[in-house]
Design an enzyme around this catalytic site. Structure first.
Site, PDB file in Angstrom:
ATOM      1  CG  ASP A 268       1.570  59.945  25.850  1.00 22.47           C
ATOM      2  OD1 ASP A 268       1.155  59.835  27.018  1.00 22.47           O
ATOM      3  OD2 ASP A 268       2.734  60.292  25.576  1.00 22.47           O
TER       4      ASP A 268
ATOM      5  CD  GLU B 193      -0.939  57.214  33.298  1.00 21.59           C
ATOM      6  OE1 GLU B 193      -2.001  57.846  33.250  1.00 21.59           O
ATOM      7  OE2 GLU B 193       0.149  57.719  33.648  1.00 21.59           O
TER       8      GLU B 193
ATOM      9  CB  THR C 214       2.260  50.689  35.019  1.00 15.21           C
ATOM     10  OG1 THR C 214       0.881  50.330  35.163  1.00 15.21           O
ATOM     11  CG2 THR C 214       2.936  49.682  34.130  1.00 15.21           C
TER      12      THR C 214
HETATM   13  N1  SAM Z   1       4.192  53.093  30.724  1.00 16.73           N
HETATM   14  C1  SAM Z   1       4.166  54.000  31.857  1.00 16.73           C
HETATM   15  C2  SAM Z   1       3.092  53.594  32.837  1.00 16.73           C
HETATM   16  O1  SAM Z   1       2.228  52.790  32.436  1.00 16.73           O
HETATM   17  O2  SAM Z   1       3.086  54.065  33.974  1.00 16.73           O
HETATM   18  C3  SAM Z   1       4.006  55.456  31.417  1.00 16.73           C
HETATM   19  C4  SAM Z   1       2.756  55.811  30.690  1.00 16.73           C
HETATM   20  S1  SAM Z   1       2.721  57.538  30.195  1.00 16.73           S
HETATM   21  C5  SAM Z   1       1.030  57.862  29.960  1.00 16.73           C
HETATM   22  C6  SAM Z   1       3.382  57.471  28.536  1.00 16.73           C
HETATM   23  C7  SAM Z   1       4.906  57.658  28.534  1.00 16.73           C
HETATM   24  O3  SAM Z   1       5.416  57.451  27.210  1.00 16.73           O
HETATM   25  C8  SAM Z   1       5.329  59.059  28.937  1.00 16.73           C
HETATM   26  O4  SAM Z   1       6.258  58.975  29.988  1.00 16.73           O
HETATM   27  C9  SAM Z   1       5.936  59.643  27.658  1.00 16.73           C
HETATM   28  O5  SAM Z   1       6.977  60.576  27.925  1.00 16.73           O
HETATM   29  C10 SAM Z   1       6.443  58.401  26.963  1.00 16.73           C
HETATM   30  N2  SAM Z   1       6.586  58.545  25.498  1.00 16.73           N
HETATM   31  C11 SAM Z   1       5.709  59.106  24.640  1.00 16.73           C
HETATM   32  N3  SAM Z   1       6.171  59.049  23.378  1.00 16.73           N
HETATM   33  C12 SAM Z   1       7.375  58.423  23.436  1.00 16.73           C
HETATM   34  C13 SAM Z   1       8.350  58.074  22.457  1.00 16.73           C
HETATM   35  N4  SAM Z   1       8.167  58.357  21.165  1.00 16.73           N
HETATM   36  N5  SAM Z   1       9.475  57.450  22.872  1.00 16.73           N
HETATM   37  C14 SAM Z   1       9.678  57.169  24.178  1.00 16.73           C
HETATM   38  N6  SAM Z   1       8.781  57.473  25.156  1.00 16.73           N
HETATM   39  C15 SAM Z   1       7.654  58.097  24.788  1.00 16.73           C
END
Ligand code: SAM
Length: 228
Positions: free
Chosen positions: A126, A203, A201
């Protein structure tokens, strides 16, 4: 809040038999963690989302234990079900991947020992655009200290994002940090893992789909080696 999920007090409390039952058939995964002969988790996909990278890596490194760390409850449950379904329809495969619901920004040292990990992934994290929220980014100088602690010498951090500003931020933190060094371009190109960062991934696939009618947004990825 954090009170909704259990937090191991130390890596010894992580029960590997629950995550990788084929590797720990007698259910002794927690007690055995200190034994050097016992397999340990080696890869961590931080913010793993729907788990596509883990699924891709599982067959590429069939003997390596790896874990996804995900904050959202429903997404974590989805990944658990996905892995169980894959195991059921492909006996003998996908036994080396698992997922845990946790806040990776707080609890990495609760899960991994010093020098335990050989790869960490931060894929499409994020962005937290506002300056006052930069401290919520998963790559920062302070968190890199922690990541360096749990990574072995020569271990690799992989990052990728389609948000230019975040890409520059992650790259500059990794460049500035004394315990990480950039990996030469030829080595990155030859690394089979790098291709998966965008293709496996969810994303990465979304970014690619959005690019069908228009040029792909710039994508910045980098790999850095832990030199501590
Ligand atoms: N890495 C994956 C991909 O590339 O498809 C997911 C990307 S998504 C934009 C970011 C993910 O990070 C989300 O599922 C969110 O819930 C998770 N996330 C955000 N902050 C986090 C934290 N502090 N600990 C664990 N997961 C977290």
């Amino acid at each position: 809040s954090d009170s909704h999920f259990p937090i191991p007090i130390s890596p010894d409390e992580v029960d590997l038999s629950q995550h990788y039952p084929r590797y720990f058939p007698s259910g002794e995964g927690g007690a055995l963690q200190g034994d050097a002969a016992v397999p340990r988790i080696r890869f961590a996909d931080v913010g793993c989302g729907f788990g596509g990278l883990l699924v891709g890596l599982s067959t590429l490194f069939p003997d390596t234990l790896m874990i996804g760390m995900e904050l959202r409850d429903k997404v974590t449950e989805y990944v658990k079900e996905r892995i169980l379904a894959l195991r059921a329809s492909n006996p003998g495969k996908y036994d080396n991947i698992s997922v845990v619901r946790t806040n990776s920004m707080k609890y990495i040292p609760n899960y991994f020992r010093k020098a335990q990990l050989s790869k960490m992934f931060f894929l499409f994290p994020d962005p937290h655009f506002k300056e006052k929220n930069h401290r919520r980014r998963v790559i920062s100088m302070q968190l890199l200290d922690e990541y360096a602690y749990v990574m072995e010498v020569g271990g690799i951090i992989y990052t990728i994002t389609d948000v230019e500003e975040l890409g520059e931020w992650m790259r500059s933190c990794l460049e500035k940090h004394p315990l990480f060094e950039a990996i030469p371009e030829e080595e990155i190109k030859a690394d089979p893992v790098v291709k998966l960062l965008s293709t496996a991934t969810e994303e990465g696939q979304k970014v690619a789909r959005n690019g069908v009618d228009e040029p792909l947004p710039p994508r910045s990825s980098s790999s850095s080696r832990c030199s501590c």
